[in-house]
Design a protein around this motif. Structure first.
Motif, PDB file in Angstrom:
ATOM      1  N   PRO A 173       0.275  -1.256  -0.414  1.00  0.00           N
ATOM      2  CA  PRO A 173      -0.173  -0.229   0.089  1.00  0.00           C
ATOM      3  C   PRO A 173       1.022   1.259  -0.023  1.00  0.00           C
ATOM      4  N   GLU A 174       0.258   2.363  -0.701  1.00  0.00           N
ATOM      5  CA  GLU A 174       1.023   3.165  -0.413  1.00  0.00           C
ATOM      6  C   GLU A 174       1.613   4.217   1.121  1.00  0.00           C
ATOM      7  N   TYR A 175       0.733   3.451   1.821  1.00  0.00           N
ATOM      8  CA  TYR A 175       0.721   4.168   3.412  1.00  0.00           C
ATOM      9  C   TYR A 175       2.166   3.715   4.176  1.00  0.00           C
ATOM     10  N   THR A 176       2.916   2.567   3.023  1.00  0.00           N
ATOM     11  CA  THR A 176       4.171   1.611   3.596  1.00  0.00           C
ATOM     12  C   THR A 176       5.182   2.383   4.576  1.00  0.00           C
ATOM     13  N   ILE A 177       5.710   1.747   4.755  1.00  0.00           N
ATOM     14  CA  ILE A 177       6.933   2.236   5.550  1.00  0.00           C
ATOM     15  C   ILE A 177       7.884   1.715   5.100  1.00  0.00           C
ATOM     16  N   TRP A 178       9.340   2.205   4.413  1.00  0.00           N
ATOM     17  CA  TRP A 178      10.499   1.546   3.827  1.00  0.00           C
ATOM     18  C   TRP A 178      11.515   1.833   4.673  1.00  0.00           C
ATOM     19  N   ILE A 179      11.931   0.681   4.636  1.00  0.00           N
ATOM     20  CA  ILE A 179      13.316   0.813   5.273  1.00  0.00           C
ATOM     21  C   ILE A 179      14.051   0.381   4.858  1.00  0.00           C
ATOM     22  N   ASP A 180      15.500   0.755   3.818  1.00  0.00           N
ATOM     23  CA  ASP A 180      16.231   0.354   3.252  1.00  0.00           C
ATOM     24  C   ASP A 180      17.052   0.108   4.566  1.00  0.00           C
ATOM     25  N   ILE A 181      18.004  -1.214   4.194  1.00  0.00           N
ATOM     26  CA  ILE A 181      19.040  -1.237   5.358  1.00  0.00           C
ATOM     27  C   ILE A 181      20.762  -1.819   4.452  1.00  0.00           C
ATOM     28  N   SER A 182      21.306  -0.928   4.376  1.00  0.00           N
ATOM     29  CA  SER A 182      22.983  -1.692   4.003  1.00  0.00           C
ATOM     30  C   SER A 182      23.566  -1.095   4.500  1.00  0.00           C
ATOM     31  N   TYR A 183      24.696  -1.591   4.651  1.00  0.00           N
ATOM     32  CA  TYR A 183      26.389  -2.602   5.309  1.00  0.00           C
ATOM     33  C   TYR A 183      26.989  -0.700   5.084  1.00  0.00           C
ATOM     34  N   GLY A 184      27.448  -0.677   6.465  1.00  0.00           N
ATOM     35  CA  GLY A 184      28.232   0.876   6.358  1.00  0.00           C
ATOM     36  C   GLY A 184      29.993   0.848   6.236  1.00  0.00           C
ATOM     37  N   LYS A 185      30.587   1.414   6.677  1.00  0.00           N
ATOM     38  CA  LYS A 185      32.233   0.999   6.098  1.00  0.00           C
ATOM     39  C   LYS A 185      32.461   0.002   7.676  1.00  0.00           C
ATOM     40  N   GLN A 186      32.313   0.013   8.821  1.00  0.00           N
ATOM     41  CA  GLN A 186      32.966  -0.488  10.003  1.00  0.00           C
ATOM     42  C   GLN A 186      31.948  -1.824   9.842  1.00  0.00           C
ATOM     43  N   GLU A 187      32.726  -2.815  10.225  1.00  0.00           N
ATOM     44  CA  GLU A 187      31.884  -4.242  10.348  1.00  0.00           C
ATOM     45  C   GLU A 187      30.778  -4.376  10.395  1.00  0.00           C
ATOM     46  N   GLU A 188      30.106  -3.902  11.885  1.00  0.00           N
ATOM     47  CA  GLU A 188      28.716  -4.008  12.101  1.00  0.00           C
ATOM     48  C   GLU A 188      28.272  -2.834  11.636  1.00  0.00           C
ATOM     49  N   GLU A 189      28.406  -1.475  10.836  1.00  0.00           N
ATOM     50  CA  GLU A 189      27.364  -0.252  10.688  1.00  0.00           C
ATOM     51  C   GLU A 189      26.559  -0.863   9.904  1.00  0.00           C
ATOM     52  N   ARG A 190      25.215  -0.362  10.042  1.00  0.00           N
ATOM     53  CA  ARG A 190      23.799  -0.685   9.548  1.00  0.00           C
ATOM     54  C   ARG A 190      23.560   0.986   8.760  1.00  0.00           C
ATOM     55  N   ILE A 191      23.625   1.462   7.565  1.00  0.00           N
ATOM     56  CA  ILE A 191      23.186   2.647   7.290  1.00  0.00           C
ATOM     57  C   ILE A 191      20.872   2.463   7.169  1.00  0.00           C
ATOM     58  N   TYR A 192      20.231   2.881   7.498  1.00  0.00           N
ATOM     59  CA  TYR A 192      18.915   2.759   7.645  1.00  0.00           C
ATOM     60  C   TYR A 192      18.331   3.667   6.759  1.00  0.00           C
ATOM     61  N   ARG A 193      17.827   3.817   5.956  1.00  0.00           N
ATOM     62  CA  ARG A 193      16.555   5.003   5.309  1.00  0.00           C
ATOM     63  C   ARG A 193      15.895   4.610   5.255  1.00  0.00           C
ATOM     64  N   VAL A 194      15.478   5.523   6.016  1.00  0.00           N
ATOM     65  CA  VAL A 194      13.872   5.107   6.276  1.00  0.00           C
ATOM     66  C   VAL A 194      12.803   5.783   5.321  1.00  0.00           C
ATOM     67  N   ARG A 195      11.750   5.579   4.370  1.00  0.00           N
ATOM     68  CA  ARG A 195      10.984   6.924   4.211  1.00  0.00           C
ATOM     69  C   ARG A 195       9.195   6.009   4.155  1.00  0.00           C
ATOM     70  N   GLY A 196       8.389   7.297   3.957  1.00  0.00           N
ATOM     71  CA  GLY A 196       7.119   6.945   3.599  1.00  0.00           C
ATOM     72  C   GLY A 196       6.008   7.153   5.650  1.00  0.00           C
ATOM     73  N   LYS A 197       4.751   7.516   5.284  1.00  0.00           N
ATOM     74  CA  LYS A 197       4.043   7.811   6.400  1.00  0.00           C
ATOM     75  C   LYS A 197       4.353   9.395   7.151  1.00  0.00           C
ATOM     76  N   ASP A 198       5.030   9.320   8.130  1.00  0.00           N
ATOM     77  CA  ASP A 198       5.862  10.453   8.928  1.00  0.00           C
ATOM     78  C   ASP A 198       7.231  10.153   9.752  1.00  0.00           C
ATOM     79  N   LEU A 199       7.576   8.877   9.041  1.00  0.00           N
ATOM     80  CA  LEU A 199       8.633   9.037   9.748  1.00  0.00           C
ATOM     81  C   LEU A 199       9.918   8.670   8.560  1.00  0.00           C
ATOM     82  N   GLU A 200       9.918   9.329   7.771  1.00  0.00           N
ATOM     83  CA  GLU A 200      10.952  10.029   7.235  1.00  0.00           C
ATOM     84  C   GLU A 200      12.554  10.785   8.470  1.00  0.00           C
ATOM     85  N   GLU A 201      13.060   9.636   7.741  1.00  0.00           N
ATOM     86  CA  GLU A 201      14.862  10.826   8.698  1.00  0.00           C
ATOM     87  C   GLU A 201      15.762  10.906   7.296  1.00  0.00           C
TER      88      GLU A 201
END
Length: 139
Positions: free
Chosen positions: A111-139
């Motif tokens: 649905p169009e109101y879905t909250i999308w969270i795209d997770i990718s690896y960061g530069k360090q081993e345990e680091e993750r980068i979160y890209r949040v989009r949708g609804k009112d949660l964008e960061e």
């Protein structure tokens, strides 16, 4: 997120903002942390049950928290009709929160109101980068 503790804090905070009917679509490479984040969301909803990836069952139901959690893993779904067969609409438009791992595989069903969270690896081993989009949660 620099580490597992920050991921947990993010999931707990997100869970506090969720309401019945919310859908979280997660994307990211294998091992990026989709299930780890789902576990934190479940904990934030007050679910004490062990959360595992439903890779072979497509959806796992967790009750006993503030809201039911419906955890989908659509990695192995080759045709969206498979989701119609299990009645995905009852989950997506029901009384709980849906978390969908590998949601990019069924983007046309989200649905169009879905909250999308795209997770990718960061530069360090345990680091993750979160890209949040949708609804009112964008960061």
């Amino acid at each position: 997120m620099q580490n597992a503790e920050e991921t947990e804090a993010f999931g707990l905070a997100l869970a506090k903002r969720l309401k019945a009917g919310d859908i979280i679509a997660m994307t990211g490479n294998l091992g990026a942390g989709k299930t780890t984040l789902t576990k934190s969301i479940a904990a934030g909803l007050g679910i004490e049950e062990m959360v595992n990836s439903p890779t072979f069952t497509i959806v796992q139901e967790y009750r006993g928290g503030r809201l039911p959690l419906y955890h989908f893993d659509v990695y192995r779904v080759s045709d969206p009709d498979e989701l119609f067969e299990i009645g995905y609409e009852d989950y997506f438009f029901g009384d709980g929160v849906c978390v969908v791992e590998w949601a990019n595989q069924i983007e046309e069903l989200m649905p169009e109101y879905t909250i999308w969270i795209d997770i990718s690896y960061g530069k360090q081993e345990e680091e993750r980068i979160y890209r949040v989009r949708g609804k009112d949660l964008e960061e």
